[in-house]
Design a protein around this motif. Structure first.
Motif, short mmCIF file in Angstrom:
data_model
loop_
_atom_site.label_atom_id
_atom_site.label_comp_id
_atom_site.label_asym_id
_atom_site.label_seq_id
_atom_site.Cartn_x
_atom_site.Cartn_y
_atom_site.Cartn_z
N ASN A 200 -0.27 -2.50 -17.80
CA ASN A 200 -0.40 -2.28 -16.36
C ASN A 200 0.63 -1.26 -15.87
OD1 ASN A 200 -2.53 -4.04 -16.42
ND2 ASN A 200 -1.43 -5.75 -15.52
N LEU A 201 1.47 -1.65 -14.90
CA LEU A 201 2.45 -0.72 -14.33
C LEU A 201 3.88 -1.09 -14.71
CD1 LEU A 201 0.91 -0.36 -10.75
CD2 LEU A 201 0.49 1.04 -12.77
N ILE A 202 4.05 -1.83 -15.82
CA ILE A 202 5.39 -2.22 -16.25
C ILE A 202 6.24 -0.98 -16.51
CG2 ILE A 202 6.68 -3.27 -18.15
CD1 ILE A 202 4.56 -5.44 -18.26
N CYS A 203 5.62 0.07 -17.02
CA CYS A 203 6.30 1.36 -17.10
C CYS A 203 5.37 2.40 -16.48
CB CYS A 203 6.65 1.72 -18.54
SG CYS A 203 5.22 2.09 -19.58
N PRO A 204 5.90 3.53 -15.98
CA PRO A 204 5.06 4.53 -15.32
C PRO A 204 4.17 5.27 -16.30
CG PRO A 204 7.32 5.31 -15.45
CD PRO A 204 7.33 3.89 -15.92
N CYS B 40 0.87 -1.18 0.00
CA CYS B 40 0.00 0.00 0.00
C CYS B 40 0.91 1.23 0.00
CB CYS B 40 -0.91 -0.01 1.22
SG CYS B 40 -2.07 -1.41 1.24
N ILE B 41 0.94 1.92 -1.13
CA ILE B 41 1.86 3.03 -1.37
C ILE B 41 1.11 4.36 -1.29
CG2 ILE B 41 3.51 4.03 -3.01
CD1 ILE B 41 4.32 1.28 -1.93
N ASP B 42 1.76 5.35 -0.71
CA ASP B 42 1.21 6.70 -0.71
C ASP B 42 0.77 7.06 -2.14
OD1 ASP B 42 0.91 9.52 -0.87
OD2 ASP B 42 2.32 9.83 0.76
N ILE B 43 -0.48 7.47 -2.30
CA ILE B 43 -1.03 7.74 -3.63
C ILE B 43 -0.20 8.76 -4.40
CG2 ILE B 43 -2.61 9.57 -2.86
CD1 ILE B 43 -4.69 8.39 -4.81
N ASN B 44 0.47 9.66 -3.69
CA ASN B 44 1.28 10.69 -4.34
C ASN B 44 2.69 10.21 -4.69
OD1 ASN B 44 -0.54 13.12 -4.17
ND2 ASN B 44 -0.46 12.55 -2.00
N LYS B 45 3.04 8.99 -4.27
CA LYS B 45 4.37 8.45 -4.54
C LYS B 45 4.31 7.17 -5.38
CE LYS B 45 6.23 10.40 -0.25
NZ LYS B 45 6.88 10.11 1.06
N GLN B 46 3.19 6.91 -6.01
CA GLN B 46 3.02 5.70 -6.81
C GLN B 46 3.91 5.75 -8.06
OE1 GLN B 46 -0.77 5.46 -9.16
NE2 GLN B 46 -1.38 7.18 -7.84
N PRO B 47 4.13 4.60 -8.71
CA PRO B 47 5.07 4.52 -9.84
C PRO B 47 4.79 5.47 -10.99
CG PRO B 47 4.51 2.32 -9.07
CD PRO B 47 3.62 3.27 -8.32
N ALA B 48 3.53 5.86 -11.20
CA ALA B 48 3.19 6.74 -12.32
C ALA B 48 4.03 8.01 -12.32
CB ALA B 48 1.71 7.11 -12.28
N PHE B 49 4.37 8.49 -11.13
CA PHE B 49 5.04 9.78 -11.05
C PHE B 49 6.55 9.68 -11.23
CE2 PHE B 49 1.10 10.25 -8.51
CZ PHE B 49 0.44 11.01 -9.46
N ASP B 50 7.03 8.48 -11.59
CA ASP B 50 8.41 8.33 -12.06
C ASP B 50 8.53 8.74 -13.52
OD1 ASP B 50 9.26 7.39 -9.61
OD2 ASP B 50 9.02 5.28 -10.14
N ASN B 51 7.39 8.92 -14.18
CA ASN B 51 7.39 9.37 -15.57
C ASN B 51 7.63 10.88 -15.60
OD1 ASN B 51 6.63 10.22 -18.22
ND2 ASN B 51 5.29 8.44 -18.42
N PRO B 52 8.68 11.35 -16.28
CA PRO B 52 8.98 12.79 -16.33
C PRO B 52 7.81 13.64 -16.80
CG PRO B 52 10.78 11.52 -17.27
CD PRO B 52 9.66 10.55 -17.05
N LEU B 53 6.94 13.09 -17.66
CA LEU B 53 5.79 13.85 -18.14
C LEU B 53 4.80 14.16 -17.03
CD1 LEU B 53 5.02 12.01 -21.52
CD2 LEU B 53 6.06 14.27 -21.23
N LEU B 54 4.85 13.38 -15.94
CA LEU B 54 3.88 13.54 -14.86
C LEU B 54 4.51 14.17 -13.62
CD1 LEU B 54 2.02 10.11 -15.16
CD2 LEU B 54 1.54 12.27 -16.32
N LYS B 55 5.64 14.81 -13.80
CA LYS B 55 6.36 15.38 -12.65
C LYS B 55 5.50 16.35 -11.87
CE LYS B 55 10.61 17.88 -11.49
NZ LYS B 55 11.85 18.51 -12.02
N ASN B 56 4.72 17.20 -12.55
CA ASN B 56 3.90 18.20 -11.89
C ASN B 56 2.41 17.90 -12.04
OD1 ASN B 56 6.18 19.87 -11.14
ND2 ASN B 56 6.30 20.47 -13.29
#
Length: 386
Positions: free
Chosen positions: A226-230, A59-75
């Motif tokens: 799925n989440l193979i990449c952010p 259970c990961i903090d919603i603001n620290k999930q893998p999606a935000f490792d994508n540079p496009l989603l930085k902000n």
């Protein structure tokens, strides 16, 4: 020259590299350390850990999930729920996926923990997703119903998919059933989102059936499962992506279903994915070069096989007949247009299609038994003319 060629082959097939003209070996310890470092970056610190059947969910903090490792989603600003009215589809049959309401606490999302084996598969899959979406690849076959391409903008598609677990002979084979929306002038620039179920050992690590969601932007050669990449932003705290489906339907026995939908949010322009009437999360608009709306969509079965290997079965593994106990199906088929009104396939002159004698599809439009639009599809596979 021959010696140089053999030396290059030797270095390429062994853990060596050249520094200042000297051959240096890469120790196994260094390789393991590199993998461990990558795993620490991928697997965020959990607030809670759940031991499932053969895997671990954090259970990961919603603001620290893998999606935000994508540079496009930085902000990127998280959207916690859709801004539109969600269409619900009721299933009168057994559900194929159980969703636990309180799997993770508030403010967290369930993320299946990445293992060393997962990481190895991820490296192999780095450029595979665009190939998965190329319908012209030899060994790829489809049977389904698709809406015609015209000026209509498709903003949502949904349906209830019968779920089977079919055997495959090779880890690179695929058998699946899904819905999709896409846009693009050609196969070379297609932007697409799809969701449904799939058997694909190379992606999931075994021969079980998994729920999946996938995106791709072929213009940028980006996308993944799925989440193979952010990229996918998870909102739901009850269902971790990468969960196997079970139990699946039994031929001429109990049938198990999953309700799925893909929806465009008119305010944020994000694309939401739903499972069993729950909004799992969304793909941010910024991921795509050309998916402000969709101009193609459909409901389909698909198989894929490497050259020289017979195609795997599709659907229930049998050609469709009139029985919902023996034929794999997608029912309650619907879509929404650019006015965001619910429509049915007939409104867009939707057509059944298949590209091989190994599989078939039967579509008669409205079916009184299921009180909705229904298609039956599948087949045994085999040598399909490759």
């Amino acid at each position: 020259m021959i010696i140089i060629v053999f030396l290059c082959l030797y270095l390429a097939t062994n853990n060596y590299y050249i520094v200042d003209g000297r051959i240096t070996s890469i120790s196994q310890d260094q390789e393991d350390l590199d993998v461990e470092t990558q795993l620490k970056l991928i697997n965020k610190p959990p607030l809670k850990t759940i031991h499932a059947d053969g895997y671990i969910v954090d259970c990961i903090d919603i603001n620290k999930q893998p999606a935000f490792d994508n540079p496009l989603l930085k902000n990127h600003k998280i959207q916690l729920k859709p801004s539109f009215e969600v269409t619900s589809t009721k299933s009168t049959r057994l559900s194929s996926i159980g969703i636990e309401e309180d799997l993770c606490p508030e403010g967290t999302v369930p993320i299946r923990r990445t293992t060393k084996d997962d990481l190895i598969r991820t490296k192999y899959l780095s450029d595979m997703n665009a190939r998965i979406l190329n319908k012209d690849i030899r060994g790829r076959h489809y049977a389904g119903v698709k809406m015609k391409k015209d000026a209509t903008r498709y903003l949502e598609i949904g349906g209830i998919i019968d779920t089977y677990n079919l055997p495959v002979q090779n880890p690179d084979q695929i058998t699946s059933a899904y819905i999709y929306l896409s846009n693009g002038g050609s196969e070379n620039d297609k932007n697409i989102i799809m969701t449904g179920w799939e058997v694909h050992p190379r992606v999931f690590g075994d021969g079980q059936t998994y729920f999946f969601t996938r995106w791709a932007d072929k213009t940028r050669n980006k996308g993944c499962t799925n989440l193979i990449c952010p990229g996918f932003v998870q909102i739901d705290k009850s269902f971790p992506l990468g969960t196997p489906v079970g139990p699946a339907s039994t031929y001429n026995g109990k049938q198990r279903e999953m309700s799925v939908a893909i929806s465009h949010d008119p305010k944020t322009k994000n694309w939401w994915v739903r499972l069993q009437n729950k909004s799992l999360g969304y793909y941010p608009e910024i991921l795509f070069s050309n998916l402000a709306f969709a101009n193609l969509g459909g409901w389909t079965g698909m198989t894929s096989t490497p050259p020289g290997i017979p195609s795997p079965p599709m659907g229930s593994g049998h050609f469709p007949d009139k029985s919902l106990l023996r034929s794999c199906y997608i029912r309650q088929m619907y879509f929404r247009d650019n006015a965001f009104f619910n429509r049915v396939p007939e409104d867009m002159d939707a057509k059944p299609f298949t590209d091989s004698s190994c599989y078939d599809v039967k579509y008669n439009g409205w079916d009184a038994k299921v009180k909705g639009y229904l298609m039956l599809f599948g087949g045994p596979g085999g040598k399909c003319g490759e």
